[in-house]
Design a protein around this motif. Structure first.
Motif, PDB file in Angstrom:
ATOM      1  N   ALA A   1     -76.209 -29.018 183.467  1.00 22.94           N
ATOM      2  CA  ALA A   1     -76.069 -30.529 183.503  1.00 22.94           C
ATOM      3  C   ALA A   1     -77.275 -31.197 183.450  1.00 22.94           C
ATOM      4  CB  ALA A   1     -75.440 -30.954 184.934  1.00 22.94           C
ATOM      5  N   ILE A   2     -77.149 -32.142 182.390  1.00 24.55           N
ATOM      6  CA  ILE A   2     -78.452 -32.777 182.058  1.00 24.55           C
ATOM      7  C   ILE A   2     -78.705 -34.042 182.778  1.00 24.55           C
ATOM      8  CG2 ILE A   2     -78.331 -32.083 179.692  1.00 24.55           C
ATOM      9  CD1 ILE A   2     -77.115 -34.702 178.698  1.00 24.55           C
ATOM     10  N   SER A   3     -77.621 -34.491 183.776  1.00 28.77           N
ATOM     11  CA  SER A   3     -77.812 -35.621 184.650  1.00 28.77           C
ATOM     12  C   SER A   3     -76.735 -35.645 185.742  1.00 28.77           C
ATOM     13  CB  SER A   3     -77.680 -36.820 183.771  1.00 28.77           C
ATOM     14  OG  SER A   3     -76.608 -37.325 183.169  1.00 28.77           O
ATOM     15  N   TRP A   4     -76.827 -36.200 186.555  1.00 23.21           N
ATOM     16  CA  TRP A   4     -75.975 -36.550 187.870  1.00 23.21           C
ATOM     17  C   TRP A   4     -75.763 -37.734 188.554  1.00 23.21           C
ATOM     18  CZ3 TRP A   4     -79.598 -32.726 186.942  1.00 23.21           C
ATOM     19  CH2 TRP A   4     -80.678 -32.854 187.765  1.00 23.21           C
ATOM     20  N   GLN A   5     -74.624 -38.118 189.011  1.00 23.41           N
ATOM     21  CA  GLN A   5     -74.696 -39.196 189.705  1.00 23.41           C
ATOM     22  C   GLN A   5     -73.691 -39.341 190.602  1.00 23.41           C
ATOM     23  OE1 GLN A   5     -73.983 -42.204 186.796  1.00 23.41           O
ATOM     24  NE2 GLN A   5     -71.706 -41.498 186.562  1.00 23.41           N
TER      25      GLN A   5
ATOM     26  N   SER B   1     -71.507 -40.590 198.640  1.00 28.63           N
ATOM     27  CA  SER B   1     -71.949 -39.276 198.046  1.00 28.63           C
ATOM     28  C   SER B   1     -70.695 -38.272 198.227  1.00 28.63           C
ATOM     29  CB  SER B   1     -73.078 -38.732 198.822  1.00 28.63           C
ATOM     30  OG  SER B   1     -74.324 -39.444 198.640  1.00 28.63           O
ATOM     31  N   LYS B   2     -69.638 -39.010 198.066  1.00 31.26           N
ATOM     32  CA  LYS B   2     -68.445 -37.973 198.114  1.00 31.26           C
ATOM     33  C   LYS B   2     -67.691 -37.588 196.590  1.00 31.26           C
ATOM     34  CE  LYS B   2     -66.474 -40.286 202.257  1.00 31.26           C
ATOM     35  NZ  LYS B   2     -65.209 -40.636 203.036  1.00 31.26           N
TER      36      LYS B   2
ATOM     37  N   GLU C   1     -63.846 -34.823 200.697  1.00 32.70           N
ATOM     38  CA  GLU C   1     -63.566 -35.912 201.590  1.00 32.70           C
ATOM     39  C   GLU C   1     -64.721 -36.399 202.431  1.00 32.70           C
ATOM     40  OE1 GLU C   1     -60.068 -34.716 203.962  1.00 32.70           O
ATOM     41  OE2 GLU C   1     -58.843 -34.850 202.421  1.00 32.70           O
ATOM     42  N   HIS C   2     -65.755 -35.524 202.464  1.00 35.65           N
ATOM     43  CA  HIS C   2     -66.810 -35.687 203.381  1.00 35.65           C
ATOM     44  C   HIS C   2     -68.071 -35.984 202.353  1.00 35.65           C
ATOM     45  CE1 HIS C   2     -64.458 -33.562 206.279  1.00 35.65           C
ATOM     46  NE2 HIS C   2     -64.349 -32.732 205.570  1.00 35.65           N
ATOM     47  N   SER C   3     -69.178 -36.766 202.999  1.00 36.39           N
ATOM     48  CA  SER C   3     -70.283 -37.039 202.078  1.00 36.39           C
ATOM     49  C   SER C   3     -71.201 -35.838 202.127  1.00 36.39           C
ATOM     50  CB  SER C   3     -70.926 -38.125 203.231  1.00 36.39           C
ATOM     51  OG  SER C   3     -72.173 -38.452 202.524  1.00 36.39           O
ATOM     52  N   LEU C   4     -71.652 -35.697 201.016  1.00 42.02           N
ATOM     53  CA  LEU C   4     -72.384 -34.339 200.587  1.00 42.02           C
ATOM     54  C   LEU C   4     -73.762 -35.048 199.765  1.00 42.02           C
ATOM     55  CD1 LEU C   4     -69.887 -31.866 199.433  1.00 42.02           C
ATOM     56  CD2 LEU C   4     -71.297 -31.835 201.631  1.00 42.02           C
ATOM     57  N   PRO C   5     -74.616 -35.380 200.400  1.00 43.72           N
ATOM     58  CA  PRO C   5     -75.678 -36.019 199.917  1.00 43.72           C
ATOM     59  C   PRO C   5     -76.538 -35.046 199.187  1.00 43.72           C
ATOM     60  CG  PRO C   5     -75.982 -36.434 202.139  1.00 43.72           C
ATOM     61  CD  PRO C   5     -74.766 -35.801 202.023  1.00 43.72           C
TER      62      PRO C   5
ATOM     63  N   LEU D   1     -75.303 -31.997 197.745  1.00 42.28           N
ATOM     64  CA  LEU D   1     -74.670 -31.379 197.017  1.00 42.28           C
ATOM     65  C   LEU D   1     -75.445 -30.585 195.624  1.00 42.28           C
ATOM     66  CD1 LEU D   1     -72.014 -29.932 196.327  1.00 42.28           C
ATOM     67  CD2 LEU D   1     -71.283 -31.979 194.784  1.00 42.28           C
ATOM     68  N   PRO D   2     -76.205 -31.581 195.164  1.00 35.30           N
ATOM     69  CA  PRO D   2     -76.934 -30.564 193.928  1.00 35.30           C
ATOM     70  C   PRO D   2     -77.968 -29.664 194.331  1.00 35.30           C
ATOM     71  CG  PRO D   2     -76.895 -33.229 193.678  1.00 35.30           C
ATOM     72  CD  PRO D   2     -76.265 -32.973 194.986  1.00 35.30           C
ATOM     73  N   MET D   3     -78.502 -29.939 195.637  1.00 38.28           N
ATOM     74  CA  MET D   3     -79.412 -29.054 196.197  1.00 38.28           C
ATOM     75  C   MET D   3     -78.655 -27.601 196.602  1.00 38.28           C
ATOM     76  SD  MET D   3     -82.719 -28.811 196.669  1.00 38.28           S
ATOM     77  CE  MET D   3     -83.624 -30.220 196.912  1.00 38.28           C
ATOM     78  N   GLU D   4     -77.550 -27.828 196.909  1.00 36.27           N
ATOM     79  CA  GLU D   4     -76.890 -26.550 197.340  1.00 36.27           C
ATOM     80  C   GLU D   4     -76.532 -25.833 196.143  1.00 36.27           C
ATOM     81  OE1 GLU D   4     -73.536 -27.266 199.931  1.00 36.27           O
ATOM     82  OE2 GLU D   4     -74.776 -28.634 201.364  1.00 36.27           O
ATOM     83  N   LEU D   5     -75.973 -26.701 194.976  1.00 39.09           N
ATOM     84  CA  LEU D   5     -75.476 -26.063 193.708  1.00 39.09           C
ATOM     85  C   LEU D   5     -76.610 -25.221 193.140  1.00 39.09           C
ATOM     86  CD1 LEU D   5     -73.055 -28.784 192.321  1.00 39.09           C
ATOM     87  CD2 LEU D   5     -72.353 -26.670 193.623  1.00 39.09           C
ATOM     88  N   ALA D   6     -77.845 -25.578 193.477  1.00 40.93           N
ATOM     89  CA  ALA D   6     -78.973 -24.945 192.805  1.00 40.93           C
ATOM     90  C   ALA D   6     -79.272 -23.742 193.213  1.00 40.93           C
ATOM     91  CB  ALA D   6     -80.221 -26.160 192.778  1.00 40.93           C
ATOM     92  N   ALA D   7     -78.703 -23.394 194.260  1.00 41.42           N
ATOM     93  CA  ALA D   7     -79.029 -21.939 194.904  1.00 41.42           C
ATOM     94  C   ALA D   7     -77.731 -20.925 195.216  1.00 41.42           C
ATOM     95  CB  ALA D   7     -79.724 -22.310 196.032  1.00 41.42           C
TER      96      ALA D   7
END
Lengths: 491, 434
Positions: free
Chosen positions: A96-100, A105-106, A155-159, A161-167
């Motif tokens: 991914a080159i960018s994310w928003q 953050s849901k 349904e839940h806020s996941l601020p 998420l990118p950090m989790e997806l990086a590992a």
């Protein structure tokens, strides 16, 4: 061997024609100055690991932490994630080159990099990436594709998420018609062979990798090799990269083998079950903390590859480890023990659990037992292994070895606290992180012992071993050079 | 084969008297450059393209030098002869800013942080309470900086009504200047009777200046002007000579432009073949004054507008495309001197001679990217290369070295700090030892 840049100096003597050729050579080849040794392309890197990796299929991820870590290490050679961590633990673009995200953050939208292909030639598309992530994230996430992006909704806020997806296992994969898995990473899995308890895996360079072809042609991975066999293999030139237990690093280096160590990334600690009657009294736990000779664990057991720890996070991550001084005070320990009213030596002994399959943990546990006996605490060790997996019994205290996976203080501490069964509060400001770390230590629910580095033995041919400082490897950057030019130990 | 040579953007007219003086023996053929391009022609022009030319540059040592550069075929805007006095004044202002700002910035950063820590401590200490304190340094800060921090801290605490005592105070504070892999971390442990409290702040690391001097004829000085996690191929500071300046970072796939006045930054994507391998390379042309920057990012050269932050255009440099570079600002490649590197050295890059020397070049160490590196000035002599300076060490491998030949601007080194993992851009300068 250094880069050769175009030879230009003699232009006045050799004439403009030569200069012209040089200029063209400069443009066409390497008219630049990248001063350190220029990498060579080619060769097979022979790597040995202790853990067996039955599969790198992200859908069948092992549950045991050690196996998961090994699978992640091998998987990262074949697959990429949407995002990745740089040397500072900061998120960087990958597939991914960018994310928003939206205000809550849901809903997260990851815009995919264009022109990426899987190693079988299949183009990376949003539907493929979405399908892969949907299988990994589960039904509580709604993963969909747009024309150029993957959208993850929950349904839940996941601020974070990118950090989790990086590992972890959040690799993007493509499932072929023949059910074969391919990735976009620097290598592709070509062959697997099992010989007894040892697995052989051959990875071949992915010529069309979006991040550039790796320098190595192949990686030959031998999995399930014991630490002693690995130490022998590197000493006798039968491997290029082996894992080294902390207690073996000095000995291996003394045999002339190059070693490379990360910053301290593993924490040995005692974790109490404060609900157990035997250790409910904080004075007893404090007495145990004062009784342990951490210096001898670091210097003798771990052969000076460990650093005495008073904090959960090593100083290179937090910068404030000096706020957690370490003291060893046997008289005070005995006083506290007496004050606690517990006579463990005569009544029920303290039950200490540890993973007895880990030789270093076993050695540290033995030292802890000796220290506690010195202040009159009898310890019953419990390191039973069942079905190859360590299973905790009803222990008063556990000796744990935790690998810190991220260099960011908040993420690192969060992982540590979670593994100790401690609640993690908001970890944003420096004071919050400090307070969260302070709480279990002040209450003596967790007693840090030592921080240990992750170490590797390297053959003289291995170049550009630039592993992340929190451990692991980056074999896509490694190349093989002539043995004579290498030397010395890497930090 | 057609040679494509960049033309100098800087008018040669400006340097012409000097150039004529230094190159009077060269027999030149009347040039046929594009109408708005000013350049001198080398001899043996027949070997070159009809409109090829050479560029004349001048070093700090007042030596002019011929060096071949790839030429632009034409320009989008007419080239105007530069006013020497204005240029000199601009150069003076730029150098003044370049030299002065980092030092001032570092001081203000540390002092501001000291005030911030004092404010946090004062919030914890009861008003009017007597306080004694000590400061410990566990970081790489120099004693002078620690002293300055202590002075600022003390002044700020007193400003906030805290009464400082040398001893016997009810409240004691231990200030520790530490660091983690990313920042400096300063802590204040406030002990009052049997309770204690901790305040912390993270302080951004700032640039530092280093130099090495000894009896060698040349002293190398390095000044770190950028540090960051992102891998860069080159970096430079460009001023339009009036009131704007930019920090420009060349990335493997683009150009990062940061306005030094406003701090705003944006990235321009530059298509390249850098991802065909992992051995990225490229360089900037940062010598010109203006609002454009030229860059070489294999396999092409491009121009970007720093104000609008738009890529003006790119042209391939490969011979297959004809070698014609359209609307480009010239970019000079780093070149190596003839002959093998000195013993124990790796990459060698020709530099503009300093201190009255000639045939000088920079040499790095021979290690790989896991080892610390250094630069050293050498001079090619009949008997081989002789060192003109001592080695100037860096905290990691030099991943790119741009010697600053002619249009490239000041010599620069990109270093990957092995301690922090950051990439750091250093500006190199040279002085002559008397």
């Amino acid at each position: 061997m250094k880069r050769i840049v175009c030879r230009f100096h003699a232009c006045s003597n050799l004439g403009v024609a030569l200069v012209a050729l040089f200029a063209l050579g400069a443009m066409a080849t390497a008219a630049h100055a990248a001063p350190s040794t220029r990498p060579r392309i080619g060769g097979t890197l022979r790597v040995q690991m202790s853990e067996r990796v039955d599969t790198i299929d992200p859908r069948q991820w092992p549950s045991a932490p050690e196996q998961a870590a090994a699978a992640e290490r091998v998987g990262s050679l074949v697959f990429d994630r949407l995002v990745q961590l740089d040397d500072h633990g900061t998120l960087q673009p990958a597939l991914a080159i960018s994310w928003q995200h939206d205000a809550q953050s849901k809903r997260w939208q990851f815009r995919l990099r264009a022109g990426v292909k899987f190693s079988d030639g299949t183009p990376l598309t949003p539907p493929i990436a979405a399908m892969a992530l949907q299988q990994l994230l589960g039904a509580s996430f709604d993963v969909s594709a747009t024309s150029d992006s993957v959208v993850i909704q929950t349904e839940h806020s996941l601020p974070d998420l990118p950090m989790e997806l990086a590992a972890g296992r959040y690799f993007i994969f493509h499932l072929g018609d023949d059910n074969s898995l391919t990735g976009t990473g620097p290598f592709r899995d070509t062959m697997r062979e099992s010989v007894g308890a040892i697995d052989m895996v051959v990875l071949v360079a992915n010529e069309s990798c979006w991040a550039g072809r790796p320098f190595l042609d192949k990686i030959g991975l031998t999995l399930g090799v014991s630490p002693q066999q690995q130490a022998n293999a590197i000493s006798f030139g039968q491997a290029d990269v082996v894992e080294l237990p902390a207690s073996e690093v000095r000995r291996t280096a003394q045999r002339g083998v190059r070693t490379a160590s990360s910053d301290p990334v593993e924490l040995f600690a005692l974790v109490f079950d404060a609900s157990r009657p035997a250790v409910r009294d904080a004075r007893l736990r404090q007495a145990i903390s004062l009784a342990i000779d951490r210096a001898s664990i670091a210097d003798v057991i771990l052969q000076r590859q460990g650093i005495v720890a008073g904090s959960l996070l090593p100083n290179w991550i937090s910068g404030y480890a000096h706020l957690f001084p370490v003291t060893s005070d046997l008289p005070r320990a005995k006083d506290l023990l007496a004050a606690s009213g517990r006579e463990l030596s005569r009544s029920v002994p303290l039950v200490l659990f540890y993973d007895s399959s880990d030789a270093e943990v076993r050695a540290v546990a033995d030292r802890v037992v000796v220290n506690l006996r010195e202040v009159g605490i009898t310890v019953q060790v419990s390191g039973q292994i069942a079905d190859g997996k360590a299973k905790p019994l009803a222990a008063d205290v556990r000796l744990v070895r935790h690998h810190i996976d991220a260099p960011e203080p908040a993420a690192a501490l969060s992982g540590l606290l979670a593994s100790f069964g401690e609640a993690a509060a908001d970890l944003e400001a420096a004071e919050q992180i400090y307070a969260a770390e302070r709480a279990p230590i002040d209450a003596f629910r967790v007693i840090p012992l030592v921080h240990v580095s992750e170490s590797y033995g390297l053959s003289p041919e291995v170049r550009d071993w630039m592993a992340p400082r929190w451990g692991g490897w980056r074999l896509e950057d490694v190349w093989l050079g002539p043995p004579s030019a290498a030397g010395g130990n890497s930090p | 084969v057609r040679l494509a040579v960049f033309a100098a953007q800087i008018s040669v007219d400006e340097f012409l008297p000097l150039a004529k003086f230094k190159t009077h023996r060269r027999k030149t053929v009347p040039p046929k450059p594009p109408a708005d391009t000013h350049c001198a022609m080398p001899r043996l022009l027949a070997e070159m393209a009809p409109n090829g030319c050479a560029m004349i540059s001048r070093s700090l040592g007042q030596r002019a030098k011929f060096s071949f550069v790839v030429r632009t075929a034409k320009r989008s805007t007419p080239m105007m002869a530069a006013d020497r006095s204005i240029l000199s004044f601009r150069v003076f202002l730029f150098l003044l800013a370049a030299i002065g700002i980092p030092t001032v910035a570092r001081c203000s950063t540390l002092e501001d942080s000291a005030r911030e820590l004092a404010r946090k401590i004062a919030e914890v200490v009861p008003p009017g309470e007597k306080l004694s304190w000590e400061i410990r340094n566990l970081s790489p800060l120099k004693p002078g900086e620690v002293f300055q921090i202590g002075q600022t801290l003390q002044a700020e605490l007193q400003e906030r009504g805290v009464r400082l005592e040398s001893s016997g105070a009810a409240v004691t504070v231990v200030v520790t200047l530490s660091e983690n892999f990313k920042n400096l971390v300063w802590t204040g442990e406030i002990h009052q009777s049997d309770s204690s409290q901790v305040v912390l702040i993270a302080v951004e690391r700032v640039a530092e200046n280093r130099a090495f001097s000894n009896a060698m004829p040349v002293t190398i000085r390095s000044e770190k002007f950028w540090e960051g996690a992102e891998r860069i191929l080159d970096a430079g500071e460009i001023s339009n000579g009036v009131n704007e300046s930019w920090l420009v970072l060349l990335l493997p796939n683009g150009l990062r432009i940061q306005d030094k006045q406003t701090g705003s930054a944006s990235t321009i994507e530059v298509p390249s073949d850098q991802n065909a391998g992992r051995d990225h390379w490229g360089n900037l042309n940062i010598a010109q004054t203006g609002n454009t920057v030229g860059l070489f990012l294999a396999p092409q050269v491009c121009t970007a507008n720093l104000e609008t932050r738009v890529l003006l255009g790119c042209s391939a440099t490969q011979v297959a495309t004809g070698g014609m570079i359209v609307d480009m600002i010239p970019v000079m490649f780093d070149v190596a001197p003839a002959g093998p590197p000195p013993a124990g050295k790796g990459t060698v890059v020709e530099m503009t001679p300093v201190c009255g020397g000639s045939n000088e070049f920079l040499a790095t160490g021979a290690g790989d990217y896991t080892q610390r590196d250094s630069v050293q000035v050498f001079e090619t002599e009949s008997s081989g290369a002789g060192a003109l300076s001592r080695e100037l060490d860096f905290p990691g491998p030099i991943t790119a070295l741009h010697a600053g030949q002619s249009v490239q601007g000041a010599p620069r080194a990109v270093v990957r700090n092995l301690t922090t993992g950051n990439y750091e851009a250093y500006r190199l300068s040279f002085s002559c030892v008397q």
